[in-house]
Design a protein around this motif. Structure first.
Motif, PDB file in Angstrom:
ATOM      1  N   THR A 161      14.090  24.588 -18.487  1.00  0.00           N
ATOM      2  CA  THR A 161      13.774  24.457 -20.046  1.00  0.00           C
ATOM      3  C   THR A 161      12.990  22.923 -20.047  1.00  0.00           C
ATOM      4  OG1 THR A 161      15.763  25.443 -20.965  1.00  0.00           O
ATOM      5  CG2 THR A 161      14.538  23.777 -22.256  1.00  0.00           C
ATOM      6  N   GLY A 162      11.801  23.116 -20.717  1.00  0.00           N
ATOM      7  CA  GLY A 162      11.163  21.970 -20.590  1.00  0.00           C
ATOM      8  C   GLY A 162      10.629  21.712 -22.481  1.00  0.00           C
ATOM      9  N   THR A 163       9.321  21.483 -22.405  1.00  0.00           N
ATOM     10  CA  THR A 163       8.755  21.337 -23.779  1.00  0.00           C
ATOM     11  C   THR A 163       7.585  22.129 -23.942  1.00  0.00           C
ATOM     12  OG1 THR A 163       7.669  19.354 -23.174  1.00  0.00           O
ATOM     13  CG2 THR A 163       9.707  18.880 -23.835  1.00  0.00           C
ATOM     14  N   SER A 164       7.103  21.914 -25.105  1.00  0.00           N
ATOM     15  CA  SER A 164       5.616  22.617 -25.453  1.00  0.00           C
ATOM     16  C   SER A 164       4.471  21.927 -24.595  1.00  0.00           C
ATOM     17  CB  SER A 164       5.273  22.671 -26.741  1.00  0.00           C
ATOM     18  OG  SER A 164       5.277  21.310 -27.408  1.00  0.00           O
ATOM     19  N   VAL A 190       6.290  23.441 -19.839  1.00  0.00           N
ATOM     20  CA  VAL A 190       6.785  24.647 -19.632  1.00  0.00           C
ATOM     21  C   VAL A 190       6.055  25.693 -20.544  1.00  0.00           C
ATOM     22  CG1 VAL A 190       8.493  26.311 -19.627  1.00  0.00           C
ATOM     23  CG2 VAL A 190       8.749  24.118 -18.397  1.00  0.00           C
ATOM     24  N   GLY A 191       6.206  25.270 -21.863  1.00  0.00           N
ATOM     25  CA  GLY A 191       5.519  26.048 -22.776  1.00  0.00           C
ATOM     26  C   GLY A 191       4.230  26.189 -23.259  1.00  0.00           C
ATOM     27  N   GLY A 192       3.448  25.058 -22.597  1.00  0.00           N
ATOM     28  CA  GLY A 192       2.228  24.832 -22.962  1.00  0.00           C
ATOM     29  C   GLY A 192       1.125  25.528 -21.932  1.00  0.00           C
ATOM     30  N   ASN A 223       9.492  27.684 -24.305  1.00  0.00           N
ATOM     31  CA  ASN A 223       9.653  26.440 -23.431  1.00  0.00           C
ATOM     32  C   ASN A 223      10.587  26.572 -22.301  1.00  0.00           C
ATOM     33  OD1 ASN A 223       7.867  25.024 -25.193  1.00  0.00           O
ATOM     34  ND2 ASN A 223       9.582  24.027 -26.448  1.00  0.00           N
ATOM     35  N   THR A 224      11.174  27.740 -22.125  1.00  0.00           N
ATOM     36  CA  THR A 224      11.954  28.082 -21.217  1.00  0.00           C
ATOM     37  C   THR A 224      11.543  29.191 -20.050  1.00  0.00           C
ATOM     38  OG1 THR A 224      13.990  27.597 -22.289  1.00  0.00           O
ATOM     39  CG2 THR A 224      14.507  28.875 -20.348  1.00  0.00           C
ATOM     40  N   ALA A 225      11.544  28.817 -18.869  1.00  0.00           N
ATOM     41  CA  ALA A 225      11.144  29.643 -17.716  1.00  0.00           C
ATOM     42  C   ALA A 225      12.560  30.143 -17.015  1.00  0.00           C
ATOM     43  CB  ALA A 225      10.341  29.068 -16.719  1.00  0.00           C
ATOM     44  N   SER A 226      12.402  31.160 -16.376  1.00  0.00           N
ATOM     45  CA  SER A 226      13.623  31.794 -15.652  1.00  0.00           C
ATOM     46  C   SER A 226      13.452  32.326 -14.251  1.00  0.00           C
ATOM     47  CB  SER A 226      14.210  32.878 -16.471  1.00  0.00           C
ATOM     48  OG  SER A 226      14.695  32.281 -17.712  1.00  0.00           O
ATOM     49  N   ALA A 286       6.610  22.236 -13.233  1.00  0.00           N
ATOM     50  CA  ALA A 286       5.454  22.624 -14.403  1.00  0.00           C
ATOM     51  C   ALA A 286       4.628  21.657 -14.679  1.00  0.00           C
ATOM     52  CB  ALA A 286       6.146  23.065 -15.817  1.00  0.00           C
ATOM     53  N   TYR A 287       3.260  21.920 -14.683  1.00  0.00           N
ATOM     54  CA  TYR A 287       2.112  21.416 -15.003  1.00  0.00           C
ATOM     55  C   TYR A 287       2.370  20.687 -16.660  1.00  0.00           C
ATOM     56  CZ  TYR A 287      -2.730  20.028 -16.519  1.00  0.00           C
ATOM     57  OH  TYR A 287      -3.685  19.202 -16.830  1.00  0.00           O
ATOM     58  N   THR A 288       1.833  19.569 -16.461  1.00  0.00           N
ATOM     59  CA  THR A 288       2.090  18.730 -18.102  1.00  0.00           C
ATOM     60  C   THR A 288       0.939  18.405 -18.552  1.00  0.00           C
ATOM     61  OG1 THR A 288       1.887  16.561 -17.536  1.00  0.00           O
ATOM     62  CG2 THR A 288       3.912  17.840 -16.991  1.00  0.00           C
TER      63      THR A 288
END
Lengths: 110, 119
Positions: free
Chosen positions: A23-26, A29-31, A71-74, A92-94
């Motif tokens: 779990t990350g953020t927008s 992970v989410g972006g 915002n969550t990868a599995s 994840a790239y930011t």
């Protein structure tokens, strides 16, 4: 920037399926779809298992699959085998043009 | 076959400097972004820095920006990490990695070199 959030440990019996969340953020992970998963055995370098959310490098078993929702990868490992016992890290790239890793998950095959 | 071999690790006092090298072979070195990733003993992975194939663009983690410098010599197929003002928290195994397939994915890693910062 804080590490992505992964469970510290998961376990499963041979033949079962397990899923590890990341779990990350927008802003990471989410972006973007630059989410990867690595397997690391003790004393060894990490091995890329999944890249760009759901792609497998050549030679990686199709028992390993990746997905993302918000915002969550599995990472899902099906048909667990003894050799799957290892540490697993997501990355994840930011939006800051950097890469961030998860804290790691220790998979135990019972 | 792609091969990466790090060298230059060792014991250094806090505030000291060290330069790591990563010798690459088996691929067209200048065509690939290269990165450094570190792992403190018994802990998780931390991305450190990346450099484009030409060396013209570099990126750094906040934890090392201003202290570490990534560079490359494409004529020698070698990646470098100059580490200055070292701190105990920089103690780690440092891996070099090839960005492949695609950006921000590492399908090939070196065996790592241990840097220990201690008095």
């Amino acid at each position: 920037q804080s590490a992505l959030t992964q469970p510290a440990s998961v376990s499963g019996s041979p033949g079962q399926s397990i899923t590890i969340s990341c779990t990350g953020t927008s802003s990471d992970v989410g972006g973007y779809n630059y989410v990867s998963w690595y397997q690391q055995h003790p004393g060894k370098a990490p091995k890329l298992m999944v890249y760009e959310v759901s792609n497998r490098p050549s030679g990686v078993s199709n028992r390993f699959s990746g997905s993302k929702s918000g915002n969550t990868a599995s990472l899902t490992i099906s048909g667990l085998q003894a050799e799957d016992e290892a540490d697993y890290y997501c990355s994840a790239y930011t939006s800051s043009n950097t890469l961030i890793f998860g804290g790691g998950t220790k998979l135990t095959v019972l | 076959e792609v091969h990466l071999l790090e060298s230059g690790g060792g014991l250094v006092q806090p505030g000291g400097s060290l330069r790591l090298s990563c010798a690459a072979s088996g691929f067209t070195f200048s065509s690939y972004v290269m990165s450094w990733v570190r792992q403190p003993p018994g802990k998780g992975l931390e991305w450190v820095s990346a450099i484009t194939g030409s060396g013209g663009i570099t990126h750094y983690a906040d934890s090392v920006r201003g202290r570490f410098t990534i560079s490359r010599d494409n004529s020698r197929n070698t990646l470098y990490l100059q580490m200055n003002s070292l701190r105990p928290e920089d103690t780690a195994v440092y891996y070099c990695a090839q960005d492949q397939p695609g950006p921000w994915n590492y399908d090939c890693w070196g065996q790592g070199t241990l840097v220990t910062v201690s008095s």
